[in-house]
Structure formats: structure tokens, C-alpha cells
Design an enzyme around this catalytic site. Structure first.
Site, PDB file in Angstrom:
ATOM      1  CG  LEU A  74     -35.934 -63.288 -76.969  1.00  0.00           C
ATOM      2  CD1 LEU A  74     -36.856 -62.486 -75.907  1.00  0.00           C
ATOM      3  CD2 LEU A  74     -35.316 -64.573 -76.517  1.00  0.00           C
ATOM      4  CG  LEU A  80     -31.175 -61.789 -76.278  1.00  0.00           C
ATOM      5  CD1 LEU A  80     -30.503 -60.861 -75.294  1.00  0.00           C
ATOM      6  CD2 LEU A  80     -32.640 -61.595 -76.386  1.00  0.00           C
ATOM      7  CE1 TYR A 106     -45.121 -60.333 -71.099  1.00  0.00           C
ATOM      8  CE2 TYR A 106     -44.468 -62.382 -71.986  1.00  0.00           C
ATOM      9  CZ  TYR A 106     -44.142 -61.172 -71.587  1.00  0.00           C
ATOM     10  OH  TYR A 106     -42.832 -60.733 -72.173  1.00  0.00           O
ATOM     11  CG  ASP A 337     -42.835 -52.672 -62.949  1.00  0.00           C
ATOM     12  OD1 ASP A 337     -42.177 -53.223 -62.657  1.00  0.00           O
ATOM     13  OD2 ASP A 337     -43.740 -51.867 -62.419  1.00  0.00           O
TER      14      ASP A 337
END
Length: 421
Positions: A74, A80, A106, A337
Site C-alpha cells: 500500500l 495512492l 484487524y 465491510d
């Protein structure tokens, strides 16, 4: 760039060349029967390979052990999170420092992201509907390609080739973004990655036996911010949540649409994301007949640089301070979700608001049958259109300097697609 050649089965050519009242020739009928009777255990050919429906999304780690690799990919993506010339240095440093914190988050939502489960379910169910409403492009085969988590784009592409697409056999594939509102940092990044692996795995593919290009023919559903089915699914979920408030307070509940934020450097480059998010919000409110006051805010800011605002958590805090405690959060840019809904909105924004009884969140789209039907309708419209991508997808941002983006857009816009095939 060589254009993708389209070869139809002889039976379909015969069918297309005659009026519906004309009885097919014996030769056409025999060829059609031989084609339909081909056992599925035989090598897959260009005639019966079907259509690959590939869902594109950011993805998320399914287990705690995958968090580190997810963050590393990421923060390495300049589309991004642009970090300039220090991207290769700062990206790994930031991801390593954030991994323990994100693992705890998480862990708090069950030990991993449910986005893969929902993406695979949505794609599979959509394909079942497509097999019924678009038999001419069937069978429709579901695939998922995540940008930062398994299954990665590379893995998906290799599976396509193993399943009989490409390698001189052609076949049709649709890259279907699961970001309804386009951004260069999300859909754009996923398409750039798809183009990269296409070039690596098929870019040097030789011609098929009939002298035509036997690589996969790609088309793209690159944005769908105001699709009626998407709007209807959001509106029904909002109505269900509003029904939980006492009738005398219901019309005064403030609707807070929450979308993932972006760095202002991306926005100022000319990214279309803000106006497409606004278009979705406007369409949903029109469907609701503007029944409630509403605002659009943004979440998930990372790092010290300026990001698009106002921030969702700050907005909730400020409204509560002003005495407005009836608030409904709508994750308007998400189709299922994941950590941004289950942890950031549910546990941080709502959990820390001090008013979890009056600050609520609408259900995510997940397995919503209205939404899945919308996906199928949208895919059917695309398959019938003959378009390789939207006209908007071919346009680069005014401040874009990425040659990879230019090459990717040129490739997808140049694909030759016939309606219904």
C-alpha cells in the site's frame, strides 16, 4: 499496440447473418451442435471459454500475518500515497512502524478483513444472474484481483491463463472496478497494475493459428457513481436505519455520508473523485426525496500532509458539541465491510462518540440482493454496449505526469469489443 481480434463461432455468425424467420442451413446446424456438445473436459477453446468477470479492489489482509505485506504494498503505491522521491525509503519505514497498530485493529474485527469473502461472494452471485440474463456471453466466470492483498492481480492473471483465456485462444474479460467512484489512486492504480501484468504475461504473445491475436480481449467498467441499482441499495439501507429512530425525531436525523479521503496533492492534480462522490450523494438524496439534512465527509487520513476533508470523526464530534446527537453514517464509497467500516466507523467514530444509541451506521452493501442485482444489470449493460471503457476513462488528469497511466489508458481504450460478445 495490436488490436484484439474477435472470432465468433460459426453458429453465431450464421445466426447473425439471417432473419429470425429463416431456417438455418444443415451445415450451420451441424456445426452448432458440435460446438454445443464439446465436453468441458476437452481443452478450452476460444469458442466456449466464456467471459471472465474480474472484480478490482484494494483488498485487505485476511489474516493478521498478512498485515505487514499488505501495508508494504500500500505505501509503495505512489498512485495512492504519493511520497515523492523518498517513496522507496519512506514506504517500507511507515508500513513497518504501522504494522503492530493495524494488526491490533484487524484483531478487533475478528482477525482479518472480510473484503475477500464478500468480493468473491458478490462476483459469484453476479455471474449466476449474468448466465441467465446474458446467455450469449456465458458462461461468466468470477475472479477477484486485489491491489495490495491476496489474491493479487498477478495471481488472478495467471489463473486466467491457466483457465483457458489467452495463450493464443483469446477470450473476453471485463475488469469491473468495485470503487463506484473513479479515482486515479484506486481504480486507476488497479488498472495500471492490470495493464502491467498483461504486458508481462501476454505482451509478447504470438499470433494464434488463424493469424489473429489470441490474447485476452479486455474491457473496463471504470465508474458507476449514479447507477440506479447502486442508488437504490444505498437508499433502502438508509431508510431501514432511519426507521430505528422515534418518528418524531426521524426527519431531523443528520445523514453523514463518509468516503475514503485522498491527499490534496492528488485532488489538485485534477482527480475526478470528489465530484463523483458528490454525484452519488446527490443521487441517493434525490431518491430519498431529500428527506433529511445531510453532509459529506471523509475518513482514513494517513500522515501529516493535507487530505480532503472534513474528517468524519471530527464532524461527528462537532455536531454532538452543537447538540445534534441523532446521526447516521453512510459509507458511500465502499461496497462491502472492511476495516474502515467495522473498526474506524463502528469502534472509533461511533464507539468514542459517547452516544452509540443515537449515532448509528447503515449496513454495508455486502450480500444485499438489490446491490448484487445492480452489479449484474450494470455488467449486462456493459457487455451489450460494445464499449471498451467509458469516454471519461481515456482522459488523463490535467496535472498527470505518469507515463504508465498514459500507456494503460491507451491500451484499454484501444481494445476492440463487439456488443454482446
Amino acid at each position: 499496440m495490436a488490436s484484439m481480434a474477435l472470432r465468433l463461432p460459426t453458429s453465431q455468425l450464421c445466426k447473425a447473418a439471417r432473419p429470425s424467420s429463416f431456417r438455418p442451413s444443415l451445415r450451420c446446424a451441424q456445426q452448432q451442435m458440435r460446438w454445443l456438445a464439446t465436453p468441458t473436459t476437452h481443452p478450452v477453446t476460444q469458442k466456449n471459454v466464456g467471459t471472465a468477470m474480474v472484480f478490482l479492489n484494494m483488498g485487505g489482509p485476511s489474516t493478521l500475518d498478512e498485515v505487514g505485506d499488505f501495508l508494504s504494498r500500500l505505501f509503495a503505491d505512489a498512485d495512492l500515497i504519493p511520497l515523492g522521491r523518498l517513496q522507496n525509503y519512506l514506504g517500507p519505514l511507515i508500513s513497518k512502524r504501522r504494522t503492530p497498530k493495524i494488526q491490533k485493529q484487524y484483531d478487533a474485527i475478528g482477525g482479518g478483513s472480510p473484503i475477500r469473502k464478500w468480493s468473491e461472494y458478490q462476483c459469484e452471485e453476479m455471474c449466476k444472474i449474468l448466465d441467465q440474463i446474458s446467455p450469449e456471453t456465458a458462461p461468466h466466470k468470477p475472479y477477484v484481483a486485489f491491489r495490495y492483498a491476496n489474491p493479487l492481480t498477478e495471481e488472478m492473471y495467471k489463473k486466467l491463463l491457466a483457465d483457458g483465456f489467452g495463450n493464443g485462444r483469446g477470450g473476453r474479460a471485463v475488469a469491473f472496478t468495485q470503487y463506484p467512484q473513479y479515482s486515479c489512486s484506486t481504480t486507476g492504480s488497479s488498472l495500471n497494475e492490470l495493464w502491467k501484468w498483461r504486458q508481462r504475461l501476454e505482451g509478447k504473445a504470438g499470433p494464434s493459428e488463424d493469424g489473429k491475436d489470441g490474447t485476452i480481449r479486455w474491457s473496463v467498467i471504470d465508474r458507476w457513481p449514479t447507477h440506479p441499482g447502486l442508488v437504490e441499495a444505498f437508499a433502502r439501507n438508509i431508510e431501514e436505519k432511519l426507521a430505528e429512530y422515534p418518528e418524531e425525531r426521524r426527519k431531523d436525523v443528520v445523514l453523514l455520508f463518509s468516503a475514503h479521503s485522498l491527499p490534496m496533492s492528488v485532488i489538485n492534480r485534477g482527480d475526478p473523485y470528489p465530484q463523483e462522490i458528490g454525484a452519488t450523494v446527490q443521487a441517493v438524496m434525490q431518491r430519498l426525496n431529500f428527506s433529511n439534512p445531510y453532509r459529506l465527509c471523509y475518513q482514513s487520513q494517513v500522515g501529516p500532509q493535507p487530505w480532503l476533508g472534513p474528517q468524519t470523526q471530527t464532524s461527528v464530534e462537532e455536531y454532538i458539541h452543537k447538540g445534534q446527537k441523532d446521526l447516521v453514517l453512510i459509507p458511500i464509497a465502499f461496497t462491502s465491510d472492511h476495516i474502515e467500516t467495522l473498526y474506524e466507523l463502528d469502534q472509533e467514530v461511533i464507539g468514542e462518540s459517547g452516544h452509540p444509541d443515537t449515532v448509528k451506521r447503515v449496513e454495508s452493501l455486502n450480500g444485499n440482493p438489490v446491490f448484487i442485482k445492480a452489479l449484474a444489470d450494470l455488467a449486462k449493460e456493459h457487455l451489450d454496449s460494445g464499449l471498451a471503457c467509458s469516454h471519461q476513462n481515456s482522459l488523463r488528469c490535467p496535472g498527470c505526469k505518469s507515463e504508465r497511466c498514459a500507456a494503460s489508458k491507451k491500451f484499454f481504450a484501444g481494445q476492440e469489443i463487439l456488443p454482446g460478445h
